[in-house]
Design a protein around this motif. Structure first.
Motif, PDB file in Angstrom:
ATOM      1  N   GLY A  78       0.813  -1.201   0.000  1.00 51.87           N
ATOM      2  CA  GLY A  78       0.000   0.000   0.000  1.00 51.87           C
ATOM      3  C   GLY A  78       0.850   1.254   0.000  1.00 51.87           C
ATOM      4  N   GLN A  79       0.179   2.360  -0.087  1.00 47.15           N
ATOM      5  CA  GLN A  79       0.913   3.622  -0.131  1.00 47.15           C
ATOM      6  C   GLN A  79       1.592   3.889   1.196  1.00 47.15           C
ATOM      7  N   GLN A  80       2.823   4.402   1.108  1.00 47.89           N
ATOM      8  CA  GLN A  80       3.550   4.807   2.296  1.00 47.89           C
ATOM      9  C   GLN A  80       3.943   6.265   2.159  1.00 47.89           C
ATOM     10  N   VAL A  81       3.788   6.975   3.253  1.00 44.85           N
ATOM     11  CA  VAL A  81       4.174   8.380   3.262  1.00 44.85           C
ATOM     12  C   VAL A  81       5.118   8.581   4.437  1.00 44.85           C
ATOM     13  N   MET A  82       6.357   8.851   4.122  1.00 44.42           N
ATOM     14  CA  MET A  82       7.393   8.979   5.144  1.00 44.42           C
ATOM     15  C   MET A  82       7.774  10.435   5.320  1.00 44.42           C
ATOM     16  N   GLN A  83       8.088  10.776   6.550  1.00 47.26           N
ATOM     17  CA  GLN A  83       8.557  12.114   6.841  1.00 47.26           C
ATOM     18  C   GLN A  83       9.878  12.048   7.579  1.00 47.26           C
ATOM     19  N   ILE A  84      10.740  12.997   7.284  1.00 47.58           N
ATOM     20  CA  ILE A  84      11.980  13.153   8.027  1.00 47.58           C
ATOM     21  C   ILE A  84      12.198  14.623   8.333  1.00 47.58           C
ATOM     22  N   PRO A  85      12.794  14.935   9.479  1.00 45.32           N
ATOM     23  CA  PRO A  85      13.174  13.992  10.514  1.00 45.32           C
ATOM     24  C   PRO A  85      11.971  13.577  11.358  1.00 45.32           C
ATOM     25  N   GLN A  86      12.163  12.633  12.241  1.00 47.10           N
ATOM     26  CA  GLN A  86      11.085  12.198  13.122  1.00 47.10           C
ATOM     27  C   GLN A  86      10.914  13.215  14.251  1.00 47.10           C
ATOM     28  N   TYR A  87      12.047  13.739  14.719  1.00 42.35           N
ATOM     29  CA  TYR A  87      12.046  14.746  15.780  1.00 42.35           C
ATOM     30  C   TYR A  87      12.996  15.870  15.410  1.00 42.35           C
ATOM     31  N   GLN A  88      12.704  17.039  15.903  1.00 39.99           N
ATOM     32  CA  GLN A  88      13.594  18.172  15.694  1.00 39.99           C
ATOM     33  C   GLN A  88      13.488  19.109  16.883  1.00 39.99           C
ATOM     34  N   HIS A  89      14.629  19.366  17.506  1.00 41.29           N
ATOM     35  CA  HIS A  89      14.688  20.366  18.571  1.00 41.29           C
ATOM     36  C   HIS A  89      15.434  21.566  18.029  1.00 41.29           C
ATOM     37  N   VAL A  90      14.856  22.736  18.174  1.00 42.98           N
ATOM     38  CA  VAL A  90      15.523  23.945  17.708  1.00 42.98           C
ATOM     39  C   VAL A  90      15.464  25.002  18.799  1.00 42.98           C
ATOM     40  N   GLN A  91      16.344  25.957  18.682  1.00 42.71           N
ATOM     41  CA  GLN A  91      16.284  27.130  19.544  1.00 42.71           C
ATOM     42  C   GLN A  91      15.328  28.117  18.892  1.00 42.71           C
ATOM     43  N   GLU A  92      14.610  28.839  19.704  1.00 43.15           N
ATOM     44  CA  GLU A  92      13.690  29.834  19.162  1.00 43.15           C
ATOM     45  C   GLU A  92      14.458  30.782  18.237  1.00 43.15           C
ATOM     46  N   GLY A  93      13.874  31.025  17.077  1.00 43.46           N
ATOM     47  CA  GLY A  93      14.526  31.891  16.108  1.00 43.46           C
ATOM     48  C   GLY A  93      15.208  31.121  14.980  1.00 43.46           C
ATOM     49  N   GLU A  94      15.490  29.847  15.223  1.00 43.98           N
ATOM     50  CA  GLU A  94      16.096  29.021  14.176  1.00 43.98           C
ATOM     51  C   GLU A  94      15.032  28.576  13.186  1.00 43.98           C
ATOM     52  N   ASP A  95      15.469  28.169  12.013  1.00 49.47           N
ATOM     53  CA  ASP A  95      14.551  27.667  11.000  1.00 49.47           C
ATOM     54  C   ASP A  95      14.324  26.168  11.176  1.00 49.47           C
ATOM     55  N   PHE A  96      13.261  25.690  10.572  1.00 49.00           N
ATOM     56  CA  PHE A  96      12.898  24.267  10.671  1.00 49.00           C
ATOM     57  C   PHE A  96      12.319  23.802   9.339  1.00 49.00           C
ATOM     58  N   THR A  97      12.687  22.594   8.940  1.00 45.94           N
ATOM     59  CA  THR A  97      12.126  22.024   7.718  1.00 45.94           C
ATOM     60  C   THR A  97      11.783  20.558   7.947  1.00 45.94           C
ATOM     61  N   THR A  98      10.627  20.140   7.477  1.00 45.67           N
ATOM     62  CA  THR A  98      10.250  18.738   7.473  1.00 45.67           C
ATOM     63  C   THR A  98       9.965  18.321   6.039  1.00 45.67           C
ATOM     64  N   TYR A  99      10.393  17.106   5.707  1.00 45.10           N
ATOM     65  CA  TYR A  99      10.269  16.604   4.350  1.00 45.10           C
ATOM     66  C   TYR A  99       9.324  15.413   4.321  1.00 45.10           C
ATOM     67  N   CYS A 100       8.521  15.369   3.284  1.00 45.39           N
ATOM     68  CA  CYS A 100       7.501  14.339   3.138  1.00 45.39           C
ATOM     69  C   CYS A 100       7.701  13.626   1.806  1.00 45.39           C
TER      70      CYS A 100
END
Lengths: 111, 114
Positions: free
Chosen positions: A1-23
Protein backbone atom coordinates in the motif's frame (compact mmCIF):
# COMPACT_ATOMS: atom_id res chain seq x y z
CA UNK A 1 0.00 0.00 0.00
CA UNK A 2 0.91 3.62 -0.13
CA UNK A 3 3.55 4.81 2.30
CA UNK A 4 4.17 8.38 3.26
CA UNK A 5 7.39 8.98 5.14
CA UNK A 6 8.56 12.11 6.84
CA UNK A 7 11.98 13.15 8.03
CA UNK A 8 13.17 13.99 10.51
CA UNK A 9 11.09 12.20 13.12
CA UNK A 10 12.05 14.75 15.78
CA UNK A 11 13.59 18.17 15.69
CA UNK A 12 14.69 20.37 18.57
CA UNK A 13 15.52 23.94 17.71
CA UNK A 14 16.28 27.13 19.54
CA UNK A 15 13.69 29.83 19.16
CA UNK A 16 14.53 31.89 16.11
CA UNK A 17 16.10 29.02 14.18
CA UNK A 18 14.55 27.67 11.00
CA UNK A 19 12.90 24.27 10.67
CA UNK A 20 12.13 22.02 7.72
CA UNK A 21 10.25 18.74 7.47
CA UNK A 22 10.27 16.60 4.35
CA UNK A 23 7.50 14.34 3.14
CA UNK A 24 7.94 11.53 0.61
CA UNK A 25 5.23 9.35 -0.87
CA UNK A 26 5.74 5.99 -2.53
CA UNK A 27 3.09 6.93 -5.09
CA UNK A 28 2.11 10.05 -7.00
CA UNK A 29 -0.40 12.20 -5.18
CA UNK A 30 -3.21 14.23 -6.70
CA UNK A 31 -2.69 16.73 -3.92
CA UNK A 32 -1.01 16.95 -0.55
CA UNK A 33 -2.17 18.46 2.70
CA UNK A 34 -0.34 19.55 5.81
CA UNK A 35 -1.66 19.39 9.36
CA UNK A 36 -0.38 20.50 12.73
CA UNK A 37 -1.19 18.62 15.91
CA UNK A 38 -0.46 20.18 19.26
CA UNK A 39 0.25 17.85 22.20
CA UNK A 40 -3.05 16.36 23.38
CA UNK A 41 -4.96 17.93 20.51
CA UNK A 42 -6.36 16.92 17.17
CA UNK A 43 -4.83 17.63 13.75
CA UNK A 44 -5.56 21.07 12.38
CA UNK A 45 -5.49 21.70 8.67
CA UNK A 46 -2.78 24.08 7.46
CA UNK A 47 -2.81 23.98 3.69
CA UNK A 48 -3.39 21.96 0.53
CA UNK A 49 -1.10 21.90 -2.49
CA UNK A 50 -2.39 20.69 -5.82
CA UNK A 51 -0.10 21.68 -8.66
CA UNK A 52 3.27 20.21 -9.51
CA UNK A 53 6.01 22.49 -8.20
CA UNK A 54 3.53 24.63 -6.29
CA UNK A 55 4.81 26.87 -3.51
CA UNK A 56 2.54 28.50 -0.95
CA UNK A 57 3.35 30.75 1.97
CA UNK A 58 1.53 31.44 5.21
CA UNK A 59 3.42 34.08 7.17
CA UNK A 60 6.55 32.23 8.37
CA UNK A 61 5.51 28.91 6.84
CA UNK A 62 6.47 27.91 3.29
CA UNK A 63 5.02 24.81 1.69
CA UNK A 64 6.31 23.18 -1.47
CA UNK A 65 4.98 20.36 -3.67
CA UNK A 66 7.54 18.49 -5.73
CA UNK A 67 7.58 18.44 -9.50
CA UNK A 68 6.80 14.72 -9.57
CA UNK A 69 4.02 15.20 -6.99
CA UNK A 70 5.56 12.58 -4.75
CA UNK A 71 7.25 14.80 -2.22
CA UNK A 72 6.62 17.94 -0.28
CA UNK A 73 8.25 20.12 2.33
CA UNK A 74 7.27 22.54 5.06
CA UNK A 75 9.73 25.21 6.11
CA UNK A 76 9.26 27.45 9.12
CA UNK A 77 11.38 30.58 9.31
CA UNK A 78 12.43 31.91 12.70
CA UNK A 79 10.57 29.40 14.85
CA UNK A 80 8.58 30.50 17.86
CA UNK A 81 7.42 28.52 20.88
CA UNK A 82 3.92 28.57 19.42
CA UNK A 83 5.20 26.40 16.56
CA UNK A 84 5.62 23.44 18.91
CA UNK A 85 3.72 20.37 17.77
CA UNK A 86 3.79 17.53 15.30
CA UNK A 87 3.51 18.30 11.62
CA UNK A 88 1.92 15.75 9.34
CA UNK A 89 1.64 15.64 5.60
CA UNK A 90 -1.27 13.68 4.17
CA UNK A 91 -2.30 12.50 0.74
CA UNK A 92 -5.01 10.54 -1.00
CA UNK A 93 -3.80 7.47 -2.87
CA UNK A 94 -5.46 6.96 -6.21
CA UNK A 95 -7.49 10.13 -5.84
CA UNK A 96 -9.97 8.52 -3.45
CA UNK A 97 -11.38 10.07 -0.33
CA UNK A 98 -9.23 8.25 2.24
CA UNK A 99 -6.37 10.30 3.65
CA UNK A 100 -3.05 8.61 4.34
CA UNK A 101 -0.98 10.46 6.88
CA UNK A 102 2.77 10.75 6.90
CA UNK A 103 4.81 9.54 9.84
CA UNK A 104 5.02 13.06 11.23
CA UNK A 105 7.76 15.34 12.50
CA UNK A 106 7.67 16.46 16.10
CA UNK A 107 9.02 19.95 16.60
CA UNK A 108 10.21 21.27 19.94
CA UNK A 109 11.28 24.86 20.29
CA UNK A 110 13.44 25.92 23.21
CA UNK A 111 13.91 29.44 24.45
CA UNK B 1 -15.49 24.92 7.90
CA UNK B 2 -17.38 21.84 8.97
CA UNK B 3 -17.67 21.17 12.69
CA UNK B 4 -17.19 17.66 14.03
CA UNK B 5 -17.88 16.92 17.67
CA UNK B 6 -16.55 13.81 19.37
CA UNK B 7 -17.54 12.47 22.75
CA UNK B 8 -16.23 11.58 25.25
CA UNK B 9 -12.87 13.32 25.18
CA UNK B 10 -11.42 10.75 27.52
CA UNK B 11 -12.59 7.52 29.09
CA UNK B 12 -11.16 4.96 31.47
CA UNK B 13 -12.67 1.51 31.45
CA UNK B 14 -12.01 -1.88 32.93
CA UNK B 15 -10.55 -4.65 30.84
CA UNK B 16 -13.30 -6.72 29.24
CA UNK B 17 -15.87 -3.96 29.05
CA UNK B 18 -17.05 -2.11 25.94
CA UNK B 19 -16.75 1.58 25.22
CA UNK B 20 -18.75 3.63 22.75
CA UNK B 21 -17.35 6.77 21.14
CA UNK B 22 -19.64 9.18 19.32
CA UNK B 23 -18.78 11.41 16.41
CA UNK B 24 -21.29 14.02 15.32
CA UNK B 25 -21.33 16.38 12.39
CA UNK B 26 -22.88 19.57 13.72
CA UNK B 27 -23.43 21.74 10.68
CA UNK B 28 -23.44 19.35 7.77
CA UNK B 29 -24.63 15.91 6.76
CA UNK B 30 -21.90 13.31 6.57
CA UNK B 31 -22.50 10.29 4.40
CA UNK B 32 -18.93 9.21 5.08
CA UNK B 33 -16.76 9.57 8.14
CA UNK B 34 -13.38 8.14 8.99
CA UNK B 35 -12.06 6.63 12.20
CA UNK B 36 -8.38 6.84 13.08
CA UNK B 37 -6.26 5.48 15.85
CA UNK B 38 -3.11 7.13 17.13
CA UNK B 39 -0.61 5.65 19.54
CA UNK B 40 1.72 7.99 21.48
CA UNK B 41 4.28 9.71 19.27
CA UNK B 42 2.95 7.94 16.20
CA UNK B 43 0.93 8.90 13.17
CA UNK B 44 -2.79 8.60 12.57
CA UNK B 45 -3.68 5.19 11.24
CA UNK B 46 -6.97 4.84 9.40
CA UNK B 47 -9.07 2.11 10.95
CA UNK B 48 -12.24 2.24 8.92
CA UNK B 49 -14.53 4.26 6.72
CA UNK B 50 -18.00 4.72 8.16
CA UNK B 51 -20.76 4.78 5.56
CA UNK B 52 -24.22 6.08 6.39
CA UNK B 53 -26.83 3.38 6.01
CA UNK B 54 -24.40 0.63 5.12
CA UNK B 55 -21.56 -1.40 6.53
CA UNK B 56 -18.28 0.20 7.40
CA UNK B 57 -15.21 -0.51 5.33
CA UNK B 58 -12.33 -1.66 7.49
CA UNK B 59 -8.64 -1.31 6.75
CA UNK B 60 -6.51 -4.39 6.54
CA UNK B 61 -5.62 -5.75 9.95
CA UNK B 62 -8.47 -4.03 11.81
CA UNK B 63 -10.84 -6.48 13.52
CA UNK B 64 -14.43 -5.81 12.52
CA UNK B 65 -15.86 -7.60 15.52
CA UNK B 66 -13.57 -5.73 17.86
CA UNK B 67 -14.26 -2.26 16.57
CA UNK B 68 -17.94 -1.95 15.77
CA UNK B 69 -18.92 1.04 13.67
CA UNK B 70 -22.46 2.25 13.26
CA UNK B 71 -23.49 5.13 11.03
CA UNK B 72 -27.26 5.12 11.37
CA UNK B 73 -27.86 8.76 10.58
CA UNK B 74 -26.29 11.50 8.51
CA UNK B 75 -25.01 13.27 11.61
CA UNK B 76 -23.80 10.47 13.85
CA UNK B 77 -21.19 7.75 13.58
CA UNK B 78 -20.22 5.61 16.55
CA UNK B 79 -17.23 3.43 17.27
CA UNK B 80 -17.60 0.75 19.92
CA UNK B 81 -14.50 -0.92 21.24
CA UNK B 82 -15.73 -4.29 22.42
CA UNK B 83 -14.13 -6.36 25.17
CA UNK B 84 -11.45 -3.74 25.59
CA UNK B 85 -7.97 -4.72 26.69
CA UNK B 86 -5.01 -2.59 27.78
CA UNK B 87 -3.49 -2.83 24.30
CA UNK B 88 -6.57 -1.03 22.98
CA UNK B 89 -5.58 2.04 24.98
CA UNK B 90 -5.04 4.76 22.41
CA UNK B 91 -6.26 8.06 21.01
CA UNK B 92 -9.24 7.53 18.73
CA UNK B 93 -10.29 10.31 16.40
CA UNK B 94 -12.94 10.72 13.75
CA UNK B 95 -13.01 12.97 10.74
CA UNK B 96 -15.17 14.02 7.85
CA UNK B 97 -13.83 14.96 4.47
CA UNK B 98 -14.74 14.96 0.81
CA UNK B 99 -12.64 14.28 -2.22
CA UNK B 100 -9.96 16.96 -2.58
CA UNK B 101 -10.98 18.79 0.58
CA UNK B 102 -9.37 19.11 3.96
CA UNK B 103 -10.31 16.73 6.76
CA UNK B 104 -12.32 18.08 9.67
CA UNK B 105 -11.48 16.27 12.88
CA UNK B 106 -13.32 15.67 16.08
CA UNK B 107 -11.53 16.49 19.30
CA UNK B 108 -10.45 12.88 19.78
CA UNK B 109 -11.06 10.37 22.57
CA UNK B 110 -8.28 9.15 24.79
CA UNK B 111 -9.13 5.61 25.87
CA UNK B 112 -7.36 4.01 28.79
CA UNK B 113 -8.14 0.39 29.58
CA UNK B 114 -7.10 -0.76 33.04
Amino acid sequence: GQQVMQIPQYQHVQEGEDFTTYCNSSTTLSNIQWYKQRPGGHPVFLIQLVKSGEVKKQKRLTFQFGEAKKNSSLHITATQTTDVGTYFCAGRPGGGNKLTFGTGTQLKVEL
Amino acid sequence: GAVVSQHPSWVICKSGTSVKIECRSLDFQATTMFWYRQFPKQSLMLMATSNEGSKATYEQGVEKDKFLINHASLTLSTLTVTSAHPEDSSFYICSASWTNTEAFFGQGTRLTVV
